[in-house]
Enzyme design. Structure first.
Site, PDB file in Angstrom:
ATOM      1  N   GLU A   1      37.941  49.517 140.597  1.00 11.38           N
ATOM      2  CA  GLU A   1      37.147  48.733 139.630  1.00 11.38           C
ATOM      3  C   GLU A   1      36.474  49.688 138.664  1.00 11.38           C
ATOM      4  O   GLU A   1      36.009  50.746 139.066  1.00 11.38           O
ATOM      5  CB  GLU A   1      36.111  47.897 140.383  1.00 11.38           C
TER       6      GLU A   1
ATOM      7  N   ARG B   1      34.985  43.613 133.843  1.00 14.14           N
ATOM      8  CA  ARG B   1      35.421  44.817 134.548  1.00 14.14           C
ATOM      9  C   ARG B   1      36.925  44.760 134.759  1.00 14.14           C
ATOM     10  O   ARG B   1      37.495  43.691 134.971  1.00 14.14           O
ATOM     11  CB  ARG B   1      34.729  44.937 135.915  1.00 14.14           C
TER      12      ARG B   1
ATOM     13  N   CYS C   1      31.815  55.267 136.094  1.00 19.14           N
ATOM     14  CA  CYS C   1      32.162  54.792 134.753  1.00 19.14           C
ATOM     15  C   CYS C   1      31.408  55.527 133.645  1.00 19.14           C
ATOM     16  O   CYS C   1      31.645  55.273 132.463  1.00 19.14           O
ATOM     17  CB  CYS C   1      31.882  53.293 134.643  1.00 19.14           C
TER      18      CYS C   1
END
Length: 253
Positions: A119, A165, A76
């Protein structure tokens, strides 16, 4: 039994979820580049580190077996608000760390699992990254998957932490019945104190010197963030034991 491949494994949160839900699975391999996370993974899940496929960019998908489930919490750093927000690509067109999504896609396209679950941070769904999020979804669709996504908050699922998330559940089109739904939120009945250990060894406490470095940090960007938040501990980072720099703390009695 589910044949399961874990990518960007960390210490295996998806695996722990399967275990907690009493869903039997056979791990065919995991991929984790950090040696400490890999060691923790092997100890937690009682598997040899030889099952670690290592750097995802170097995995030869042609030798992977057919699997039923792939999970991939791809990096991320280039999407998160805490990072530089480069997105999936650098200015020269090369992949960023977050662009490692495409390596997961390459493996998904080859293994053709029944289900793949991703995710990432909520910011992936923001207006800034809307085109790149569409690219992610379209790429998965072109690979043969129907995609269901939703931003979930940990505090809605019995965890006393506000942690939002985005989850993408991709179901292979030839088997998708269209009945998948994300779970409904449940009332939060725990606080952080319910999860913390009561007797903590002294070595895990921050020294006075480290606390002062947090409290009187001079880094402009972080200082502005602290001042805007007031006398509230915004986020104590795992790396702060090395050189605390991100938050101001207050004494809580």
């Amino acid at each position: 039994m589910i044949k399961y491949l874990s990518l960007f494994s960390g210490i295996g949160a998806f695996e722990k979820a399967l275990t907690n839900l009493h869903i039997p699975f056979e791990l065919v391999g995991y991929s984790e580049i950090d040696k400490y996370a890999s060691k923790a993974y092997s100890l937690i899940h009682k598997v040899p580190e030889s099952m670690n496929l290592g750097d995802i960019t170097k995995i030869d998908e042609s030798i992977l077996p057919q699997v039923d489930l792939i999970t991939y919490g791809f990096p991320c750093q280039d999407i998160s608000l805490a990072g530089l927000q480069k997105g999936l690509f650098n200015t020269d067109g090369t992949k960023t760390r977050s662009g490692l999504f495409f390596d997961a896609l390459r493996i998904i396209e080859h293994c053709k699992p029944q289900v793949a679950i991703a995710e990432n941070v909520k910011n992936l769904t923001s207006e800034k990254f809307s085109e790149q999020f569409k690219l992610v979804l379209n790429s998965l669709s072109n690979a043969g998957y129907n995609n269901y996504w939703k931003v979930l908050n940990a505090s809605d699922f019995e965890i006393p932490q506000k942690r939002e998330r985005v989850f993408i559940v991709s179901i292979r089109k030839d088997i998708d019945t269209g009945i998948f739904q994300f779970p409904e939120a449940v009332p939060l009945q725990k606080c952080l104190g319910d999860l913390l250990e009561g007797d903590v060894p002294e070595k895990f406490y921050l020294s006075e010197d480290k606390v002062k470095k947090i409290e009187f940090n001079s880094y402009h960007k972080e200082k502005s963030r602290i001042q805007a938040r007031g006398e509230i501990c915004d986020a104590l980072l795992a790396r702060d034991y090395k050189g605390a720099k991100c938050v101001k703390v207050v004494c809580i009695t």
